[in-house]
Design a protein around this motif. Structure first.
Motif, PDB file in Angstrom:
ATOM      1  N   ILE A   1     123.649  27.696 101.711  1.00 32.57           N
ATOM      2  CA  ILE A   1     124.943  27.252 101.395  1.00 32.57           C
ATOM      3  C   ILE A   1     125.133  27.672 100.627  1.00 32.57           C
ATOM      4  CG2 ILE A   1     124.471  24.891 102.708  1.00 32.57           C
ATOM      5  CD1 ILE A   1     124.069  23.571 100.513  1.00 32.57           C
ATOM      6  N   GLY A   2     124.620  27.555  99.302  1.00 32.60           N
ATOM      7  CA  GLY A   2     125.820  28.532  97.912  1.00 32.60           C
ATOM      8  C   GLY A   2     125.544  29.658  97.259  1.00 32.60           C
ATOM      9  N   SER A   3     124.483  30.550  98.058  1.00 25.17           N
ATOM     10  CA  SER A   3     124.059  31.953  98.361  1.00 25.17           C
ATOM     11  C   SER A   3     125.244  32.687  98.828  1.00 25.17           C
ATOM     12  CB  SER A   3     122.893  32.102  98.746  1.00 25.17           C
ATOM     13  OG  SER A   3     121.760  31.355  99.731  1.00 25.17           O
ATOM     14  N   VAL A   4     125.780  31.353 100.444  1.00 28.56           N
ATOM     15  CA  VAL A   4     126.280  32.457 101.050  1.00 28.56           C
ATOM     16  C   VAL A   4     128.352  31.933 100.879  1.00 28.56           C
ATOM     17  CG1 VAL A   4     124.764  33.485 102.430  1.00 28.56           C
ATOM     18  CG2 VAL A   4     125.548  31.609 103.369  1.00 28.56           C
ATOM     19  N   LEU A   5     127.694  31.487 100.161  1.00 27.93           N
ATOM     20  CA  LEU A   5     129.219  30.698  99.881  1.00 27.93           C
ATOM     21  C   LEU A   5     130.243  29.742 100.297  1.00 27.93           C
ATOM     22  CD1 LEU A   5     131.393  34.101  98.282  1.00 27.93           C
ATOM     23  CD2 LEU A   5     129.604  32.087  96.631  1.00 27.93           C
ATOM     24  N   ARG A   6     129.529  29.025 100.805  1.00 28.63           N
ATOM     25  CA  ARG A   6     129.447  26.983 101.487  1.00 28.63           C
ATOM     26  C   ARG A   6     129.090  26.150 100.832  1.00 28.63           C
ATOM     27  NH1 ARG A   6     132.201  30.314 103.435  1.00 28.63           N
ATOM     28  NH2 ARG A   6     132.199  31.712 105.256  1.00 28.63           N
ATOM     29  N   THR A   7     129.402  25.544 101.387  1.00 31.58           N
ATOM     30  CA  THR A   7     129.066  23.783 100.051  1.00 31.58           C
ATOM     31  C   THR A   7     129.099  22.982 101.791  1.00 31.58           C
ATOM     32  OG1 THR A   7     130.350  22.605  98.416  1.00 31.58           O
ATOM     33  CG2 THR A   7     131.709  23.553 100.057  1.00 31.58           C
ATOM     34  N   VAL A   8     128.611  21.597 101.028  1.00 31.41           N
ATOM     35  CA  VAL A   8     128.299  20.864 102.020  1.00 31.41           C
ATOM     36  C   VAL A   8     128.793  19.780 101.365  1.00 31.41           C
ATOM     37  CG1 VAL A   8     126.635  21.937 103.433  1.00 31.41           C
ATOM     38  CG2 VAL A   8     126.290  19.907 101.621  1.00 31.41           C
ATOM     39  N   GLY A   9     129.609  18.321 102.286  1.00 35.33           N
ATOM     40  CA  GLY A   9     129.634  16.496 101.787  1.00 35.33           C
ATOM     41  C   GLY A   9     128.823  16.179 102.727  1.00 35.33           C
ATOM     42  N   LEU A  10     127.641  15.645 102.559  1.00 35.73           N
ATOM     43  CA  LEU A  10     126.950  15.220 103.897  1.00 35.73           C
ATOM     44  C   LEU A  10     126.777  13.597 103.292  1.00 35.73           C
ATOM     45  CD1 LEU A  10     124.165  17.930 104.322  1.00 35.73           C
ATOM     46  CD2 LEU A  10     126.708  17.595 105.825  1.00 35.73           C
ATOM     47  N   SER A  11     126.754  12.758 104.248  1.00 35.77           N
ATOM     48  CA  SER A  11     125.952  10.842 104.514  1.00 35.77           C
ATOM     49  C   SER A  11     124.597  11.372 105.341  1.00 35.77           C
ATOM     50  CB  SER A  11     127.438  10.651 105.379  1.00 35.77           C
ATOM     51  OG  SER A  11     128.295  10.117 104.191  1.00 35.77           O
TER      52      SER A  11
ATOM     53  N   GLY B   1     128.861  15.648 108.548  1.00 35.39           N
ATOM     54  CA  GLY B   1     129.574  15.577 106.895  1.00 35.39           C
ATOM     55  C   GLY B   1     129.775  17.387 107.334  1.00 35.39           C
ATOM     56  N   THR B   2     130.312  17.774 106.254  1.00 39.21           N
ATOM     57  CA  THR B   2     131.669  19.174 106.273  1.00 39.21           C
ATOM     58  C   THR B   2     130.383  20.130 105.846  1.00 39.21           C
ATOM     59  OG1 THR B   2     132.141  18.396 104.734  1.00 39.21           O
ATOM     60  CG2 THR B   2     133.700  18.232 106.827  1.00 39.21           C
ATOM     61  N   ILE B   3     130.866  21.252 106.138  1.00 37.74           N
ATOM     62  CA  ILE B   3     130.753  22.104 105.991  1.00 37.74           C
ATOM     63  C   ILE B   3     131.233  23.349 105.585  1.00 37.74           C
ATOM     64  CG2 ILE B   3     129.398  23.081 107.992  1.00 37.74           C
ATOM     65  CD1 ILE B   3     127.536  24.708 106.539  1.00 37.74           C
ATOM     66  N   GLY B   4     131.532  24.394 104.749  1.00 41.40           N
ATOM     67  CA  GLY B   4     132.412  25.288 104.638  1.00 41.40           C
ATOM     68  C   GLY B   4     132.613  26.107 103.540  1.00 41.40           C
ATOM     69  N   ALA B   5     134.128  26.851 103.886  1.00 42.71           N
ATOM     70  CA  ALA B   5     134.182  27.941 102.273  1.00 42.71           C
ATOM     71  C   ALA B   5     133.845  26.533 100.678  1.00 42.71           C
ATOM     72  CB  ALA B   5     135.142  28.639 101.990  1.00 42.71           C
ATOM     73  N   PRO B   6     134.025  26.585  99.672  1.00 44.39           N
ATOM     74  CA  PRO B   6     133.838  25.924  98.326  1.00 44.39           C
ATOM     75  C   PRO B   6     135.783  25.626  98.634  1.00 44.39           C
ATOM     76  CG  PRO B   6     133.203  27.988  97.849  1.00 44.39           C
ATOM     77  CD  PRO B   6     133.107  28.233  98.911  1.00 44.39           C
ATOM     78  N   VAL B   7     136.433  25.848  99.368  1.00 48.02           N
ATOM     79  CA  VAL B   7     137.702  25.380  98.801  1.00 48.02           C
ATOM     80  C   VAL B   7     138.525  24.220 100.328  1.00 48.02           C
ATOM     81  CG1 VAL B   7     140.444  26.867  99.826  1.00 48.02           C
ATOM     82  CG2 VAL B   7     138.030  28.243  99.111  1.00 48.02           C
ATOM     83  N   LYS B   8     139.358  23.526  99.226  1.00 42.13           N
ATOM     84  CA  LYS B   8     139.727  22.502 100.472  1.00 42.13           C
ATOM     85  C   LYS B   8     140.108  22.674 101.473  1.00 42.13           C
ATOM     86  CE  LYS B   8     140.198  17.501  99.900  1.00 42.13           C
ATOM     87  NZ  LYS B   8     139.104  16.508 100.409  1.00 42.13           N
ATOM     88  N   GLY B   9     140.230  22.399 102.601  1.00 39.91           N
ATOM     89  CA  GLY B   9     140.603  22.020 104.128  1.00 39.91           C
ATOM     90  C   GLY B   9     140.157  23.977 104.164  1.00 39.91           C
ATOM     91  N   SER B  10     138.669  23.949 104.078  1.00 38.30           N
ATOM     92  CA  SER B  10     138.263  25.387 104.549  1.00 38.30           C
ATOM     93  C   SER B  10     136.833  24.823 105.109  1.00 38.30           C
ATOM     94  CB  SER B  10     137.996  26.371 103.547  1.00 38.30           C
ATOM     95  OG  SER B  10     139.170  26.363 103.628  1.00 38.30           O
ATOM     96  N   GLU B  11     136.788  23.177 105.355  1.00 42.13           N
ATOM     97  CA  GLU B  11     135.511  23.050 106.219  1.00 42.13           C
ATOM     98  C   GLU B  11     136.063  21.984 107.779  1.00 42.13           C
ATOM     99  OE1 GLU B  11     137.928  19.769 104.627  1.00 42.13           O
ATOM    100  OE2 GLU B  11     137.206  21.104 103.407  1.00 42.13           O
TER     101      GLU B  11
END
Length: 155
Positions: free
Chosen positions: A100-110, A134-144
């Motif tokens: 995730i982080g090493s490829v500039l991705r972030t997660v918000g998971l339950s 949950g969600t996965i995407g670039a660390p920019v709000k709305g990009s998941e």
């Protein structure tokens, strides 16, 4: 031979992966969820984690499992089984590349964790299921976008 086949078949009401998904996506309150789990004689818990670091996701799930008594922290095979279930679930979330982080991705998971025996025979022992949603995407709000993963491993 028939007796052996019957003993190793899944019990339809005890499909651990299906129940882990239902537990996670259920809109029932925590008390109802815990009753469902305990009625089966199983252990389980739910939680949330968000991070750009895979190790923080793994640590949050392991901590929840230990804190809620789903696994014993002093028994290596239980931690090992949980680790493999987590990694399998993360593989689903990240589409096979557990980064995730090493490829500039972030997660918000339950997440949900279940421990129980999905077989009719007690001799089959306990299994663990970990479900992530949950969600996965670039660390920019709305990009998941939404994502889900399921991992199941025997203890």
């Amino acid at each position: 031979m028939r007796e052996l086949l019957r003993m190793t078949t899944f019990s339809k009401d005890r499909q651990i992966g299906r129940l882990a998904i239902m537990l996670l996506l259920s809109e029932h309150d925590q008390a109802e969820q815990q009753k469902m789990i305990s009625d089966l004689g199983w252990l389980g818990c739910t939680g949330k984690v968000g991070s750009m670091d895979t190790n923080k996701v793994v640590a949050a799930i392991e901590t929840a499992a230990k804190k809620n008594g789903v696994i014993k922290s002093d028994v290596y095979r239980e931690s090992h089984a949980l680790y493999h279930a987590i990694m399998e679930a993360l593989s689903g979330v990240t589409r096979g590349q557990v980064q995730i982080g090493s490829v500039l991705r972030t997660v918000g998971l339950s997440f949900s964790i279940l421990r129980g025996n999905p077989y009719e025979s007690e001799a089959e022992g306990d299994w663990l299921a970990v479900c992530l949603y949950g969600t996965i995407g670039a660390p920019v709000k709305g990009s998941e976008h939404e994502t889900i993963g399921l991992g199941i491993n025997h203890i």
